[in-house]
Scaffold this active site. Structure first.
Site, PDB file in Angstrom:
ATOM      1  CB  SER A 133      -6.788  -1.402  -0.693  1.00 22.83           C
ATOM      2  OG  SER A 133      -6.804  -0.520  -1.806  1.00 22.83           O
ATOM      3  CE1 TYR A 146     -11.623   1.070   0.734  1.00 27.48           C
ATOM      4  CE2 TYR A 146      -9.772   1.496  -0.723  1.00 27.48           C
ATOM      5  CZ  TYR A 146     -10.756   0.647  -0.259  1.00 27.48           C
ATOM      6  OH  TYR A 146     -10.874  -0.616  -0.788  1.00 27.48           O
TER       7      TYR A 146
END
Length: 250
Positions: A133, A146
């Site tokens: 990510s 996250y």
């Protein structure tokens, strides 16, 4: 139509929607035989894949799924691990339950699926594709756990790439900026006013088009490339597919 993956055997986890669904479509169109997995979301009937239900957070379920996929496909050449979920988490208000959920959903699924796939691929080589990510690269004040979990996925990808190179198994990760349900969840979490601000930031931050990409159009071809012979000398890399959002290495 070009079918560069003709005869390749692939498993895509988290394949019923979003990035996983785009990967299934691209691999099938490129000629691969595909097993897609889903947990709760029912897959589309016309995806062209064979479907297995699997909770990728459970190592026993993952091993059982890979065994079933290998039996169906006759082997395994490609794993695309798209199982995962964006989750909010503001530093200072993160609970133990938040940490467990995000690590289970994003990091443990990666390690379990990768190890199970490698146990098959080490006999004849293969390609493993994970999902990192941009938030792990840039940091995130609203999804900190996250971002941390995806940072761990990226570190795992480098480690597995080094460990399994002798088996001719490549391991790479993608950092996509795509319009998916996860992007919608971010907007919902922020609320209408802040969501508008996010869209303005995206417009200013993504040089190619000023918008999030389309998973089928923009991500699918990259998955096909990493699943094919053209990527045989690429491993341990994080490839940003994001219109220039983070520009790794700059």
């Amino acid at each position: 139509m070009s079918r560069p993956l003709h005869g390749r055997r692939a498993v895509v986890t988290g394949a019923a929607s979003g990035l996983g669904a785009a990967a299934v479509k691209a691999l099938v169109e490129a000629g691969a035989h595909v097993v897609g997995t889903y947990h709760q979301t029912e897959p589309a009937d016309d995806a062209g894949a064979h479907w297995l239900q699997c909770d990728a957070r459970d190592p026993v379920a993952v091993d059982t799924m890979i065994d079933a996929a290998v039996s169906t496909l006759g082997g395994l050449d490609v794993l695309v691990n798209a199982a995962g979920l964006w989750h909010q988490g503001i530093p200072g208000s993160i609970t133990a339950a938040d940490i467990d959920f995000v690590l289970d959903t994003n990091l443990k699924t990666t390690i379990y699926t990768n190890q199970s796939a490698h146990a098959v691929m080490r006999k004849s080589g293969g390609h493993i594709i994970n999902f990192g990510s941009s938030e792990a690269v840039m940091g995130s004040p609203i999804s900190a756990v996250y971002a941390a979990a995806k940072g761990a996925v990226q570190a795992w990808t480098r480690s597995a790439a080094k460990a399994w190179a002798a088996d001719k198994v490549t391991v790479n990760a993608l950092a996509p900026a795509m319009q998916t349900r996860g992007a919608d969840r971010l907007r919902e979490f922020l609320g209408p006013g802040a969501a508008t601000f996010i869209d303005q930031q995206i417009k200013a931050s993504i040089p190619l088009g000023g918008a999030l990409g389309d998973p089928e159009r923009d991500l699918g071809p990259v998955v096909v490339f990493l699943a094919g012979e053209g990527s045989r000398f690429i491993t341990g890399q994080l490839l940003a597919v994001d219109g220039g959002l983070i520009m790794l290495g700059s």
